[in-house]
Design a protein around this motif. Structure first.
Motif, short mmCIF file in Angstrom:
data_model
loop_
_atom_site.label_atom_id
_atom_site.label_comp_id
_atom_site.label_asym_id
_atom_site.label_seq_id
_atom_site.Cartn_x
_atom_site.Cartn_y
_atom_site.Cartn_z
N LYS A 166 115.92 41.04 11.82
CA LYS A 166 115.72 40.32 13.08
C LYS A 166 115.67 38.81 12.84
CE LYS A 166 113.26 44.10 15.37
NZ LYS A 166 111.98 44.53 15.99
N LEU A 167 114.99 38.42 11.77
CA LEU A 167 114.90 36.99 11.45
C LEU A 167 116.26 36.43 11.08
CD1 LEU A 167 112.71 34.84 11.30
CD2 LEU A 167 112.40 35.39 8.89
N PHE A 215 114.58 30.35 6.76
CA PHE A 215 113.84 31.48 7.35
C PHE A 215 114.17 32.79 6.63
CE2 PHE A 215 113.37 28.46 10.88
CZ PHE A 215 112.04 28.66 11.22
N PRO A 216 115.44 33.20 6.53
CA PRO A 216 115.71 34.45 5.79
C PRO A 216 115.38 34.35 4.31
CG PRO A 216 117.77 33.38 6.48
CD PRO A 216 116.66 32.67 7.18
N GLY A 254 111.84 32.67 19.44
CA GLY A 254 111.64 33.03 18.04
C GLY A 254 110.37 32.45 17.47
N LEU A 255 110.09 31.19 17.76
CA LEU A 255 108.86 30.57 17.26
C LEU A 255 107.63 31.28 17.81
CD1 LEU A 255 109.71 26.75 17.50
CD2 LEU A 255 109.78 28.22 15.48
N ALA A 279 118.19 33.45 13.20
CA ALA A 279 118.63 32.21 12.56
C ALA A 279 120.15 32.05 12.65
CB ALA A 279 118.19 32.18 11.10
N ALA A 280 120.89 33.16 12.47
CA ALA A 280 122.35 33.09 12.56
C ALA A 280 122.79 32.75 13.98
CB ALA A 280 122.95 34.42 12.12
N ALA A 281 122.12 33.30 14.99
CA ALA A 281 122.48 33.00 16.38
C ALA A 281 122.23 31.53 16.69
CB ALA A 281 121.67 33.89 17.32
#
Length: 337
Positions: free
Chosen positions: A55-56, A94-95, A290-291, A60-62
């Motif tokens: 999910k993370l 993040f990842p 997300g945050l 991040a990719a989006a």
């Protein structure tokens, strides 16, 4: 190895003027790419490759993809594409953090504490040599104050009270009202975790900060900020889906807020408005969502720094500086189990 990579990248960003200069960004980004490739080859050769949180990684990719669309559609690609690369490097953290175990995360924090000590010692040196408001390695005191808000909880978690005291002293020298308000509000919001003494100190600091802000209401500093916020809102309304491109605010400002040269600014001094103007509202909503998912359930000690930095970001631009943005991304990622 991965912990050393992340810690070195973020610490380098802080010590190289916040990676504000293009040469510093390029050096850090090339180092990140090279070290990531080496780490990947080593992991593949060993037959074991950790998988980041799905999910993370998707989130991040989006964000990186939306930002890339903004950069490639921007009327100023010379500004937008380097700014996109710097932001994408932060999102990549993040990842990376999600695959680190507790020991790896502690190692990252040791790198950041070492960088914090270097910043404090440099600021003390500058102060002793006549600089009343030392900015350490940063382009000015506001960016330094933003980094301090993120480094303070790291020092506190390690019981490094000498570093925490030095950072607070530097924050006092910086005289950033927005940063003190961010620290005060974070202390008030986390009253159960910080204890009654810190809560009341935060309340007093917040009250003093509000009085100081009120005293500046008619000052050029505040009036300029209002103009910058209005201009950012107009930009976001003009290009609501993709914005005008990362790093395009300074270029687009004259057309959206015809101002005198002394009113011009590289930043909107409001994180979310500037993000909407440069990357569009879908990006802002995904970023906030997300945050929120990461920070809301996090322990108070892990959530404190990012929350203080975001409150500071409501009136200043520190998170827009690449090195501080990378530190913000790592601090937020460390809040995730």
């Amino acid at each position: 190895m991965l912990a050393g990579l992340v810690g070195t990248i973020v610490a380098s960003g802080l010590l190289l003027r916040g990676a504000w200069d293009l040469w510093a960004q390029s050096m850090v980004l090339l180092g990140l790419l090279a070290a990531s490739a080496v780490w990947l080859c080593v992991r593949l050769a060993s037959g074991w490759l950790p998988r980041p949180d799905s999910k993370l990684l998707l989130w991040a990719a989006a964000l990186a993809a939306l930002s890339a669309l903004s950069a490639w559609a921007s009327p100023v690609p010379a500004y937008s594409r380097p700014a996109w690369a710097a932001a994408a490097a932060g999102l990549t953290l993040f990842p990376f953090i999600s695959v680190l175990d507790s020991e790896g995360r502690s190692r990252v924090e040791r790198f950041l504490r070492a960088a914090g000590w270097m910043l404090v010692l440099l600021a003390v040196y500058q102060r002793l040599h006549g600089d009343i408001r030392p900015a350490a390695t940063f382009l000015n005191q506001n960016a330094f104050a933003g980094a301090i808000l993120l480094l303070l909880p790291i020092a506190a978690r390690a019981d490094d009270w000498a570093l925490a005291g030095g950072l607070l002293l530097c924050l006092w020298w910086a005289r950033s009202v927005g940063a003190w308000l961010g620290l005060a509000v974070a202390l008030i919001l986390h009253r159960r975790a910080v204890g009654p003494v810190a809560f009341w100190l935060g309340s007093v600091a917040g009250f003093i900060g509000l009085v100081a802000a009120y005293a500046k209401l008619q000052s050029p500093e505040i009036l300029h900020r209002v103009e910058w916020w209005k201009a950012a809102w107009r930009m976001a309304a003009e290009a609501p889906w993709l914005g005008l491109g990362p790093g395009s605010y300074a270029y687009a400002l004259p057309a959206h807020a015809p101002v005198k040269p002394e009113l011009s600014s590289l930043f909107a001094h409001q994180h979310f408005l500037e993000t909407a103007a440069e990357r569009g509202w879908p990006y802002v909503l995904l970023w906030i969502a997300g945050l929120t998912v990461m920070l809301k359930p996090a322990p108070a000690a892990r959530r404190f720094g990012p929350v203080a930095a975001l409150i500071h970001g409501l009136v200043d631009y520190a998170i827009s500086v690449p090195g501080v943005f990378w530190l913000f991304c790592v601090s937020t990622a460390l809040a995730v189990p």
